[in-house]
Scaffold this motif. Structure first.
Motif, PDB file in Angstrom:
ATOM      1  N   LEU A  57    -108.557 -36.740 -23.764  1.00  0.00           N
ATOM      2  CA  LEU A  57    -107.267 -37.304 -24.152  1.00  0.00           C
ATOM      3  C   LEU A  57    -106.162 -36.381 -23.665  1.00  0.00           C
ATOM      4  O   LEU A  57    -106.132 -35.199 -24.030  1.00  0.00           O
ATOM      5  N   VAL A  58    -105.256 -36.907 -22.844  1.00  0.00           N
ATOM      6  CA  VAL A  58    -104.179 -36.111 -22.252  1.00  0.00           C
ATOM      7  C   VAL A  58    -102.853 -36.519 -22.890  1.00  0.00           C
ATOM      8  O   VAL A  58    -102.475 -37.691 -22.853  1.00  0.00           O
ATOM      9  N   ILE A  59    -102.151 -35.528 -23.455  1.00  0.00           N
ATOM     10  CA  ILE A  59    -100.869 -35.755 -24.124  1.00  0.00           C
ATOM     11  C   ILE A  59     -99.788 -34.995 -23.364  1.00  0.00           C
ATOM     12  O   ILE A  59     -99.616 -33.788 -23.532  1.00  0.00           O
ATOM     13  N   ALA A  63    -112.889 -37.772 -29.179  1.00  0.00           N
ATOM     14  CA  ALA A  63    -112.848 -37.215 -27.823  1.00  0.00           C
ATOM     15  C   ALA A  63    -113.615 -35.903 -27.713  1.00  0.00           C
ATOM     16  O   ALA A  63    -113.776 -35.172 -28.695  1.00  0.00           O
ATOM     17  N   GLN A  64    -114.043 -35.616 -26.503  1.00  0.00           N
ATOM     18  CA  GLN A  64    -114.664 -34.323 -26.224  1.00  0.00           C
ATOM     19  C   GLN A  64    -113.589 -33.247 -26.118  1.00  0.00           C
ATOM     20  O   GLN A  64    -113.775 -32.128 -26.581  1.00  0.00           O
ATOM     21  N   LEU A  65    -112.456 -33.591 -25.492  1.00  0.00           N
ATOM     22  CA  LEU A  65    -111.336 -32.665 -25.321  1.00  0.00           C
ATOM     23  C   LEU A  65    -110.016 -33.383 -25.530  1.00  0.00           C
ATOM     24  O   LEU A  65    -109.866 -34.541 -25.132  1.00  0.00           O
ATOM     25  N   THR A  66    -109.061 -32.681 -26.132  1.00  0.00           N
ATOM     26  CA  THR A  66    -107.671 -33.130 -26.199  1.00  0.00           C
ATOM     27  C   THR A  66    -106.850 -32.073 -25.487  1.00  0.00           C
ATOM     28  O   THR A  66    -107.013 -30.877 -25.731  1.00  0.00           O
ATOM     29  N   PHE A  67    -105.965 -32.524 -24.622  1.00  0.00           N
ATOM     30  CA  PHE A  67    -105.268 -31.636 -23.690  1.00  0.00           C
ATOM     31  C   PHE A  67    -103.785 -32.000 -23.678  1.00  0.00           C
ATOM     32  O   PHE A  67    -103.435 -33.125 -23.350  1.00  0.00           O
ATOM     33  N   SER A  68    -102.929 -31.049 -24.080  1.00  0.00           N
ATOM     34  CA  SER A  68    -101.488 -31.304 -24.032  1.00  0.00           C
ATOM     35  C   SER A  68    -100.844 -30.490 -22.922  1.00  0.00           C
ATOM     36  O   SER A  68    -101.329 -29.413 -22.559  1.00  0.00           O
ATOM     37  N   ILE A  69     -99.776 -31.044 -22.393  1.00  0.00           N
ATOM     38  CA  ILE A  69     -98.987 -30.373 -21.369  1.00  0.00           C
ATOM     39  C   ILE A  69     -97.562 -30.272 -21.879  1.00  0.00           C
ATOM     40  O   ILE A  69     -97.045 -31.235 -22.458  1.00  0.00           O
ATOM     41  N   CYS A  70     -96.948 -29.104 -21.675  1.00  0.00           N
ATOM     42  CA  CYS A  70     -95.526 -28.919 -21.964  1.00  0.00           C
ATOM     43  C   CYS A  70     -95.265 -29.252 -23.441  1.00  0.00           C
ATOM     44  O   CYS A  70     -95.998 -28.837 -24.323  1.00  0.00           O
ATOM     45  N   THR A  71     -94.221 -30.016 -23.722  1.00  0.00           N
ATOM     46  CA  THR A  71     -93.864 -30.317 -25.104  1.00  0.00           C
ATOM     47  C   THR A  71     -94.779 -31.351 -25.755  1.00  0.00           C
ATOM     48  O   THR A  71     -94.560 -31.717 -26.913  1.00  0.00           O
ATOM     49  N   GLY A  72     -95.798 -31.794 -25.059  1.00  0.00           N
ATOM     50  CA  GLY A  72     -96.843 -32.576 -25.714  1.00  0.00           C
ATOM     51  C   GLY A  72     -97.461 -31.793 -26.860  1.00  0.00           C
ATOM     52  O   GLY A  72     -98.006 -32.365 -27.804  1.00  0.00           O
ATOM     53  N   ALA A  73     -97.348 -30.459 -26.800  1.00  0.00           N
ATOM     54  CA  ALA A  73     -97.849 -29.605 -27.884  1.00  0.00           C
ATOM     55  C   ALA A  73     -97.172 -29.937 -29.211  1.00  0.00           C
ATOM     56  O   ALA A  73     -97.784 -29.783 -30.278  1.00  0.00           O
ATOM     57  N   PHE A  74     -95.926 -30.401 -29.172  1.00  0.00           N
ATOM     58  CA  PHE A  74     -95.233 -30.761 -30.414  1.00  0.00           C
ATOM     59  C   PHE A  74     -95.870 -31.981 -31.073  1.00  0.00           C
ATOM     60  O   PHE A  74     -95.895 -32.079 -32.304  1.00  0.00           O
ATOM     61  N   GLY A  88    -111.273 -24.503 -27.343  1.00  0.00           N
ATOM     62  CA  GLY A  88    -112.462 -25.325 -27.606  1.00  0.00           C
ATOM     63  C   GLY A  88    -112.183 -26.784 -27.360  1.00  0.00           C
ATOM     64  O   GLY A  88    -112.114 -27.229 -26.220  1.00  0.00           O
ATOM     65  N   GLN A  89    -111.990 -27.548 -28.434  1.00  0.00           N
ATOM     66  CA  GLN A  89    -111.748 -28.985 -28.277  1.00  0.00           C
ATOM     67  C   GLN A  89    -110.301 -29.277 -27.869  1.00  0.00           C
ATOM     68  O   GLN A  89    -109.996 -30.371 -27.408  1.00  0.00           O
ATOM     69  N   ILE A  90    -109.415 -28.287 -28.025  1.00  0.00           N
ATOM     70  CA  ILE A  90    -108.004 -28.482 -27.675  1.00  0.00           C
ATOM     71  C   ILE A  90    -107.584 -27.464 -26.632  1.00  0.00           C
ATOM     72  O   ILE A  90    -107.818 -26.262 -26.782  1.00  0.00           O
ATOM     73  N   ILE A  91    -106.939 -27.964 -25.582  1.00  0.00           N
ATOM     74  CA  ILE A  91    -106.359 -27.108 -24.540  1.00  0.00           C
ATOM     75  C   ILE A  91    -104.876 -27.450 -24.460  1.00  0.00           C
ATOM     76  O   ILE A  91    -104.513 -28.628 -24.408  1.00  0.00           O
TER      77      ILE A  91
END
Length: 193
Positions: free
Chosen positions: A69-71, A98-109, A151-154
């Protein structure tokens, strides 16, 4: 592996287009694609940063299984979507599957507001590091890094860092050689390992 990339109004273009490119062109030695990449949004058509119109593959309620999952981030992430309750519920459900959730930039918010980064290390765009630290003291916010693997979150820092982190994820899942082959095909000169 299904890669679902969330889209929303005012999403940063390279935040979603960079990872889309990495995962879309990634293939093994037999030229078999390793990822099935698609976009998801609440509305069929969204207006990304600077007026780019994008038509999503799926709505939130029609998207297939998501393994990665890409945010992405962008102005919409840090002003509207982080407070979007239906999106939060969808995110929590899809993250759990999901196996992985991955945020970019302000997706972290978006992840932070959903409580998914509590007790973890995370990063975001350098301009937003102070806000993330102030509003979410339960997160260990790091600066001067391209991405952080918990781990599950990048989480990845700003904009082009999403490409670095995507290549890192390819290496994590399929090995360094395939990640380097993908970077070379993109003519992307990066130290991602």
């Amino acid at each position: 592996m299904n890669v679902g990339i969330l889209l929303f109004n005012e999403v940063e273009v390279l935040d979603f287009a960079g990872p889309f490119e990495v995962f879309s062109i990634c293939s093994n030695a037999d030229q078999q694609k390793l990822f099935n990449v698609f976009t998801i949004s609440e509305q069929t058509e969204i207006c990304a940063r600077n007026g780019l119109m994008v038509h999503s593959h799926y709505h939130l309620d029609t998207a297939p299984q998501i393994d990665l999952l890409v945010i992405p981030g962008g102005l919409g992430a840090e002003t509207v979507e982080m407070y979007n309750e239906p999106l939060r519920q969808w995110l929590l459900q899809r993250h759990a599957q999901a196996q992985l959730t991955f945020s970019i930039c302000t997706g972290a918010f978006i992840l932070a507001e959903a409580g998914l980064l509590n007790g973890l290390k995370a990063t975001t765009h350098w301009m937003d590091i102070p806000r993330l630290k102030q509003e979410y003291p339960q997160i260990e916010v790091l600066s001067d890094v391209k991405y952080i693997d918990e781990g599950q979150i990048i989480t990845a820092a700003g904009i082009s860092s999403g490409i670095n982190a995507s290549l890192y994820i390819v290496a994590k899942l399929h090995g360094v050689d395939i990640a380097k082959q993908t970077a070379k095909r993109m003519e992307y000169d990066s130290e991602f390992i």
